[in-house]
Design an enzyme around this catalytic site. Sequence first.
Site, PDB file in Angstrom:
ATOM      1  N   ARG A 109       0.843  -1.199   0.000  1.00  0.00           N
ATOM      2  CA  ARG A 109       0.000   0.000   0.000  1.00  0.00           C
ATOM      3  C   ARG A 109       0.879   1.250   0.000  1.00  0.00           C
ATOM      4  O   ARG A 109       1.943   1.281   0.622  1.00  0.00           O
ATOM      5  CB  ARG A 109      -0.851  -0.008   1.270  1.00  0.00           C
ATOM      6  CG  ARG A 109      -1.846   1.139   1.417  1.00  0.00           C
ATOM      7  CD  ARG A 109      -2.915   1.080   0.384  1.00  0.00           C
ATOM      8  NE  ARG A 109      -4.102   1.874   0.724  1.00  0.00           N
ATOM      9  CZ  ARG A 109      -5.074   2.115  -0.139  1.00  0.00           C
ATOM     10  NH1 ARG A 109      -5.012   1.657  -1.376  1.00  0.00           N
ATOM     11  NH2 ARG A 109      -6.125   2.806   0.226  1.00  0.00           N
ATOM     12  N   THR A 425      -8.622   0.603 -10.666  1.00  0.00           N
ATOM     13  CA  THR A 425      -7.993  -0.552 -10.034  1.00  0.00           C
ATOM     14  C   THR A 425      -8.132  -1.776 -10.941  1.00  0.00           C
ATOM     15  O   THR A 425      -8.956  -1.797 -11.844  1.00  0.00           O
ATOM     16  CB  THR A 425      -8.623  -0.851  -8.652  1.00  0.00           C
ATOM     17  OG1 THR A 425      -8.605   0.333  -7.885  1.00  0.00           O
ATOM     18  CG2 THR A 425      -7.928  -1.931  -7.891  1.00  0.00           C
ATOM     19  N   THR A 443      -3.598  -0.842  -7.854  1.00  0.00           N
ATOM     20  CA  THR A 443      -4.352   0.371  -8.176  1.00  0.00           C
ATOM     21  C   THR A 443      -3.446   1.586  -8.233  1.00  0.00           C
ATOM     22  O   THR A 443      -2.314   1.560  -7.730  1.00  0.00           O
ATOM     23  CB  THR A 443      -5.423   0.601  -7.080  1.00  0.00           C
ATOM     24  OG1 THR A 443      -6.294   1.656  -7.480  1.00  0.00           O
ATOM     25  CG2 THR A 443      -4.804   0.983  -5.750  1.00  0.00           C
ATOM     26  N   GLU A 464      -3.606   8.079  -3.999  1.00  0.00           N
ATOM     27  CA  GLU A 464      -4.153   7.184  -2.963  1.00  0.00           C
ATOM     28  C   GLU A 464      -4.462   7.884  -1.646  1.00  0.00           C
ATOM     29  O   GLU A 464      -5.292   7.417  -0.865  1.00  0.00           O
ATOM     30  CB  GLU A 464      -3.151   6.038  -2.708  1.00  0.00           C
ATOM     31  CG  GLU A 464      -3.799   4.721  -2.346  1.00  0.00           C
ATOM     32  CD  GLU A 464      -4.501   4.076  -3.532  1.00  0.00           C
ATOM     33  OE1 GLU A 464      -5.658   3.674  -3.365  1.00  0.00           O
ATOM     34  OE2 GLU A 464      -3.899   3.983  -4.624  1.00  0.00           O
ATOM     35  N   SER A 487     -10.021  -0.657   0.404  1.00  0.00           N
ATOM     36  CA  SER A 487     -11.115  -1.637   0.315  1.00  0.00           C
ATOM     37  C   SER A 487     -10.685  -2.865  -0.467  1.00  0.00           C
ATOM     38  O   SER A 487     -11.498  -3.779  -0.664  1.00  0.00           O
ATOM     39  CB  SER A 487     -12.308  -1.020  -0.411  1.00  0.00           C
ATOM     40  OG  SER A 487     -12.782   0.083   0.292  1.00  0.00           O
ATOM     41  N   GLY A 508     -13.315   0.742  -5.942  1.00  0.00           N
ATOM     42  CA  GLY A 508     -13.440   1.521  -4.714  1.00  0.00           C
ATOM     43  C   GLY A 508     -14.032   0.664  -3.614  1.00  0.00           C
ATOM     44  O   GLY A 508     -13.754  -0.535  -3.520  1.00  0.00           O
TER      45      GLY A 508
HETATM   46  N1  GLU Z   1      -8.144   3.244  -3.629  1.00  0.00           N
HETATM   47  C1  GLU Z   1      -9.122   2.209  -3.563  1.00  0.00           C
HETATM   48  C2  GLU Z   1      -8.846   1.289  -2.403  1.00  0.00           C
HETATM   49  O1  GLU Z   1      -7.734   1.075  -2.052  1.00  0.00           O
HETATM   50  C3  GLU Z   1      -9.174   1.427  -4.806  1.00  0.00           C
HETATM   51  C4  GLU Z   1      -9.597   2.304  -5.919  1.00  0.00           C
HETATM   52  C5  GLU Z   1     -10.732   1.788  -6.686  1.00  0.00           C
HETATM   53  O2  GLU Z   1     -10.873   0.585  -6.844  1.00  0.00           O
HETATM   54  O3  GLU Z   1     -11.497   2.608  -7.181  1.00  0.00           O
HETATM   55  O4  GLU Z   1      -9.749   0.777  -1.833  1.00  0.00           O
END
Ligand code: GLU
Length: 607
Positions: A109, A425, A443, A464, A487, A508
Amino acid sequence: MKRTFLGVLTLALVLTLFWQRSPTLAQAPAQPLNPAVAKGHGGAIATVDSRATQVGIDVLKAGGNAIDAAVATAAALGVVEPFSAGIGGGGFMVIYLKNADRVITIDGREQAPATATVDMFKDPDSSTGDLLPFMPNRISNGAAVGVPGTPSEWAEALSRYGTLTLAQALQPAIALAENGFAVDATFASQTAQNQARFTAFDSTQALYLPQGQPLGVGEVFKNPDLGKTYRLLAEQGVNAFYRGEIGRAIVQTVQQPPTVSNPPFRVISGGMTLADLDQYAVRVRPAVKTSYRGYQIYGMGLPSSGGITTGEGLKILEGFDRGQDLGQIDRSQVWHQVIEAERLAFADRNAYLGDPEYVDVPLMGLRSENFTSQRRQQISDRAPADEKTFRAAAGNPLPYHIDPSPSLTALPVAAAVKTEEGLSTTHLVTSDRFGNVVSYTLTIESTGGSGMVVPGYGFILNNELTDFDPASPHPNAPEPGKRPRSSMAPTIAFAPDGRVMAFGSPGGSTIITTVLGIAVNLMDLGLPIDEAIAAPRISQRNGGVTQVDSGLETGALGQALTALGHVLEPSPEIGAATGLMIQPDGAILAAAEPVRRGGGSALTVRP
Ligand code: GLU
């Protein structure tokens, strides 16, 4: 043995390079029509893109393992799906090592730089402390960029569990970047959708909007700068990124975003330094294990909320008896219960979850049988009276929290300000002839990330840090060195009959509901992985209305859910997922989307 294998692999890679340098391919390489579903043996790959899937299959055929294939495939996705994933971002990898019978997770991450503060997205012109508008300002700037984790994650996965070097794993992606590939509908539409904000940055405009316009479907796109960057990684290792010239270019981009002289919106800068890059390290963390109706499900733990929130939702659901006869199941009740379990699990997620190195998350309480059964009792046969305005309150897991160091903080009251709507992603799954499996979600956050291509290096930086809740106190408040709550929910599950499954999704926070829905399709409704992925999605994130795939609302299930009081909101795309399922005899069913995001691509080594 290893030497022979490497020889074969090198030959295969050279042949791949040679083939891809052929004039026919350079002129107009059509996207091979790989199927979305594949059956076979000896290993499999499923991704959203046929070129990336092919790269993974080539690695497996040359003798590489699932981890090698996952990295090579992800590197190829960084070229052909540059608006969803790449070395400018981060991700989470779940690995099943068959021989050791172990599941490992790697947390790659992104991390906040030392300068991060809770008001980092404050509008500099506002005297009342208002935040910048989310789109395009908050997502398109230097402050939103977290220290990328993806290059380090690839290197760590390979050095621990792979057989290839990073240099070898990057070769097919280098060929794709340098020789070019045909723009497909996803690439074209994602560029068009970002056109306005891409024009704010010289470097992005030059790469993705030649002559001021997005490339059309079928035109050849080349990214020699990215090829060069991958070559630097191949030659110098990740030091080139975290301690070398790529890192210097990242810091320059963050601190002085490469805007055109008169950008169409205000672009703020960030404070990332070389020290922030130098200090980045991936974390190898224990998987979150959830048992559900006899299945053992392994997911990603904090700082992702993926495994914990899908796990809580499933534990709430487990108490509902499904009976013995699949044919007798009342599907509208099943999906009503799913919606309500998701609503409650999201209330708890938004209140308690954050980077475990910064927050004392009451995980034991949240995951206890007592707590989840208390949550289950809050579910009635119908939706809340006014679903549109209803918001479930977080539960109180502290009475069930028998951890020796319980949280001393009061129960959180700050409501999360939520902006997690992305379609961005990408998720990929791989398996090999040994039975190893990888489930990997990566992502750059928004589709098109921060919108900033690092000048001369051909990749987009993530945004991010917009995954933080810009509110304090809150477990997911921005802090120096902290990782924003995710997520992403790459998952590997073991069925009581010996089948192994891997699945995951972009989208997301709908990632959580997509993964939970796939699990219910597999484990409650007995669908095979391809049907579980293709089935319509239903998503409730404690946000009022329940989102569904367009069309579901007018069908029989949609009408039954509406009759139960649910307010269904059609959504154009929820979660372009991928997955695979391995039978005890080794037969594999690999599956990508048949339709969502233009359809994906699955292949097996031996059909
Ligand atoms: N930043 C999102 C996450 O880590 C993922 C982005 C997305 O899938 O739109 O949960």
